[in-house]
Design a protein around this motif. Structure first.
Motif, PDB file in Angstrom:
ATOM      1  N   PHE A 137     -36.446  11.898  20.545  1.00  6.28           N
ATOM      2  CA  PHE A 137     -35.781  12.046  19.259  1.00  6.28           C
ATOM      3  C   PHE A 137     -35.733  10.710  18.518  1.00  6.28           C
ATOM      4  N   THR A 138     -35.370   9.645  19.221  1.00  4.09           N
ATOM      5  CA  THR A 138     -35.303   8.312  18.615  1.00  4.09           C
ATOM      6  C   THR A 138     -36.680   7.865  18.139  1.00  4.09           C
ATOM      7  N   THR A 139     -37.706   8.093  18.937  1.00  9.19           N
ATOM      8  CA  THR A 139     -39.073   7.729  18.560  1.00  9.19           C
ATOM      9  C   THR A 139     -39.517   8.502  17.330  1.00  9.19           C
ATOM     10  N   LEU A 140     -39.235   9.801  17.311  1.00  6.50           N
ATOM     11  CA  LEU A 140     -39.608  10.637  16.171  1.00  6.50           C
ATOM     12  C   LEU A 140     -38.912  10.175  14.900  1.00  6.50           C
ATOM     13  N   ILE A 141     -37.634   9.913  14.971  1.00 12.77           N
ATOM     14  CA  ILE A 141     -36.870   9.470  13.801  1.00 12.77           C
ATOM     15  C   ILE A 141     -37.385   8.123  13.301  1.00 12.77           C
ATOM     16  N   SER A 142     -37.635   7.185  14.194  1.00 12.37           N
ATOM     17  CA  SER A 142     -38.115   5.872  13.747  1.00 12.37           C
ATOM     18  C   SER A 142     -39.503   5.969  13.131  1.00 12.37           C
ATOM     19  N   THR A 143     -40.332   6.889  13.605  1.00 12.37           N
ATOM     20  CA  THR A 143     -41.653   7.092  13.016  1.00 12.37           C
ATOM     21  C   THR A 143     -41.535   7.701  11.619  1.00 12.37           C
ATOM     22  N   LEU A 144     -40.661   8.676  11.472  1.00 12.48           N
ATOM     23  CA  LEU A 144     -40.490   9.330  10.175  1.00 12.48           C
ATOM     24  C   LEU A 144     -39.930   8.394   9.126  1.00 12.48           C
ATOM     25  N   PHE A 145     -39.053   7.503   9.513  1.00  9.10           N
ATOM     26  CA  PHE A 145     -38.392   6.627   8.564  1.00  9.10           C
ATOM     27  C   PHE A 145     -38.922   5.205   8.611  1.00  9.10           C
ATOM     28  N   SER A 146     -40.122   5.031   9.107  1.00  9.29           N
ATOM     29  CA  SER A 146     -40.737   3.712   9.161  1.00  9.29           C
ATOM     30  C   SER A 146     -40.834   3.145   7.746  1.00  9.29           C
ATOM     31  N   SER A 147     -40.492   1.886   7.595  1.00  8.80           N
ATOM     32  CA  SER A 147     -40.509   1.268   6.274  1.00  8.80           C
ATOM     33  C   SER A 147     -41.908   0.803   5.888  1.00  8.80           C
ATOM     34  N   GLU A 148     -42.875   1.012   6.744  1.00 10.75           N
ATOM     35  CA  GLU A 148     -44.220   0.569   6.463  1.00 10.75           C
ATOM     36  C   GLU A 148     -44.905   1.526   5.493  1.00 10.75           C
ATOM     37  N   ASN A 149     -45.234   1.015   4.315  1.00 13.06           N
ATOM     38  CA  ASN A 149     -45.924   1.801   3.299  1.00 13.06           C
ATOM     39  C   ASN A 149     -47.405   1.468   3.338  1.00 13.06           C
ATOM     40  N   PRO A 150     -48.233   2.422   2.969  1.00 14.86           N
ATOM     41  CA  PRO A 150     -49.655   2.088   2.841  1.00 14.86           C
ATOM     42  C   PRO A 150     -49.859   1.135   1.663  1.00 14.86           C
ATOM     43  N   GLU A 151     -51.035   0.565   1.581  1.00 20.00           N
ATOM     44  CA  GLU A 151     -51.374  -0.393   0.535  1.00 20.00           C
ATOM     45  C   GLU A 151     -52.219   0.293  -0.524  1.00 20.00           C
ATOM     46  N   LEU A 152     -51.805   0.161  -1.768  1.00 18.29           N
ATOM     47  CA  LEU A 152     -52.568   0.711  -2.894  1.00 18.29           C
ATOM     48  C   LEU A 152     -53.127  -0.451  -3.699  1.00 18.29           C
ATOM     49  N   ILE A 153     -54.445  -0.514  -3.770  1.00 17.26           N
ATOM     50  CA  ILE A 153     -55.109  -1.536  -4.581  1.00 17.26           C
ATOM     51  C   ILE A 153     -55.634  -0.849  -5.832  1.00 17.26           C
ATOM     52  N   ILE A 154     -55.307  -1.408  -6.977  1.00 16.16           N
ATOM     53  CA  ILE A 154     -55.818  -0.879  -8.238  1.00 16.16           C
ATOM     54  C   ILE A 154     -56.752  -1.923  -8.830  1.00 16.16           C
ATOM     55  N   LYS A 155     -57.987  -1.500  -9.049  1.00 15.05           N
ATOM     56  CA  LYS A 155     -58.983  -2.349  -9.705  1.00 15.05           C
ATOM     57  C   LYS A 155     -59.108  -1.845 -11.137  1.00 15.05           C
ATOM     58  N   VAL A 156     -58.835  -2.710 -12.091  1.00 16.90           N
ATOM     59  CA  VAL A 156     -58.912  -2.362 -13.506  1.00 16.90           C
ATOM     60  C   VAL A 156     -60.144  -3.048 -14.082  1.00 16.90           C
ATOM     61  N   SER A 157     -61.055  -2.258 -14.646  1.00 13.82           N
ATOM     62  CA  SER A 157     -62.281  -2.828 -15.195  1.00 13.82           C
ATOM     63  C   SER A 157     -62.417  -2.466 -16.674  1.00 13.82           C
ATOM     64  N   ASN A 158     -63.442  -3.023 -17.287  1.00 14.59           N
ATOM     65  CA  ASN A 158     -63.739  -2.802 -18.711  1.00 14.59           C
ATOM     66  C   ASN A 158     -62.648  -3.378 -19.620  1.00 14.59           C
ATOM     67  N   ILE A 159     -62.096  -4.518 -19.213  1.00 10.84           N
ATOM     68  CA  ILE A 159     -61.110  -5.208 -20.040  1.00 10.84           C
ATOM     69  C   ILE A 159     -61.889  -6.051 -21.052  1.00 10.84           C
ATOM     70  N   GLU A 160     -61.734  -5.736 -22.321  1.00 11.43           N
ATOM     71  CA  GLU A 160     -62.532  -6.406 -23.355  1.00 11.43           C
ATOM     72  C   GLU A 160     -61.938  -7.723 -23.837  1.00 11.43           C
ATOM     73  N   LYS A 161     -60.627  -7.788 -24.001  1.00 12.65           N
ATOM     74  CA  LYS A 161     -59.998  -8.994 -24.540  1.00 12.65           C
ATOM     75  C   LYS A 161     -59.234  -9.709 -23.428  1.00 12.65           C
ATOM     76  N   ILE A 162     -59.555 -10.979 -23.251  1.00 11.42           N
ATOM     77  CA  ILE A 162     -58.983 -11.760 -22.163  1.00 11.42           C
ATOM     78  C   ILE A 162     -57.697 -12.427 -22.662  1.00 11.42           C
ATOM     79  N   LYS A 163     -56.646 -11.624 -22.733  1.00 12.02           N
ATOM     80  CA  LYS A 163     -55.325 -12.112 -23.126  1.00 12.02           C
ATOM     81  C   LYS A 163     -54.302 -11.033 -22.815  1.00 12.02           C
ATOM     82  N   GLY A 164     -53.040 -11.408 -22.785  1.00 11.85           N
ATOM     83  CA  GLY A 164     -51.962 -10.447 -22.550  1.00 11.85           C
ATOM     84  C   GLY A 164     -51.879  -9.980 -21.113  1.00 11.85           C
ATOM     85  N   GLU A 165     -51.360  -8.760 -20.940  1.00 12.55           N
ATOM     86  CA  GLU A 165     -51.164  -8.177 -19.614  1.00 12.55           C
ATOM     87  C   GLU A 165     -51.558  -6.703 -19.613  1.00 12.55           C
TER      88      GLU A 165
END
Length: 138
Positions: free
Chosen positions: A7-35
Motif C-alpha cells: 500500500f505504501t509503495t503504491l501510494i508513493s508511486t501514485l503521488f510521486s512528484s517527478e513530472n515528465p519533461e516537456l521540451i517545446i521547440k519554437v521555429s519560424n521566428i521572423e523578428k529577433i526581439k521581444g518574447e
C-alpha cells in the motif's frame, strides 16, 4: 505487514512528484526581439483566455528558433497557445478584425482557417518526456 508495504509503495508511486519533461521547440521566428509568451491549458473552458491557462511561460527571443524545457507540468492532457510579443506590451496585438498582428502558434501546429482553434484541435497527451515542435504563424 506485506499489505502495508504494498500500500505504501503504491501510494508513493501514485503521488510521486517527478513530472515528465516537456521540451517545446519554437521555429519560424521572423523578428529577433521581444518574447514568446506561452499559455498551457487543460480544458476547453476559457481556452485561449488568460484566465484559462494553468501555466504561463516566456522565452526571450534571440534567434529564429527558441527552446523551453518545462518540468513543472504533471502528466495529463493539454493544449498550448503562444504568441510573439514583439513589442513587449504583454498582449497579442490584433488588427481591427481581431486577427493577430504578431506571430502566434498552437500545439499540433494547428493552423486556424476561419476563427480561433478549439481546445480539441490543439490537445495532446503528456504522459512521458516529450518534445513539441511548434512553427510560428506569421
Amino acid at each position: 505487514m506485506n499489505i502495508l508495504f504494498l500500500f505504501t509503495t503504491l501510494i508513493s508511486t501514485l503521488f510521486s512528484s517527478e513530472n515528465p519533461e516537456l521540451i517545446i521547440k519554437v521555429s519560424n521566428i521572423e523578428k529577433i526581439k521581444g518574447e514568446i509568451k506561452i499559455g498551457v491549458f487543460n480544458k476547453e473552458t476559457n481556452f485561449l483566455k488568460e484566465i484559462g491557462s494553468i501555466r504561463n511561460y516566456a522565452i526571450k527571443v534571440n534567434k529564429s528558433t527558441a527552446f523551453i524545457t518545462i518540468t513543472d507540468l504533471p502528466k495529463g492532457e493539454y493544449a498550448i497557445s503562444m504568441y510573439h510579443d514583439e513589442n513587449s506590451d504583454n498582449e497579442c496585438n490584433r488588427n481591427f478584425m481581431g486577427i493577430p498582428k504578431e506571430a502566434y502558434g498552437f500545439s499540433n501546429n494547428f493552423k486556424p482557417k476561419f476563427g480561433p482553434p478549439k481546445y480539441k484541435d490543439c490537445k495532446f497527451t503528456f504522459l512521458e518526456n516529450k518534445t513539441l515542435n511548434i512553427e510560428m504563424i506569421n
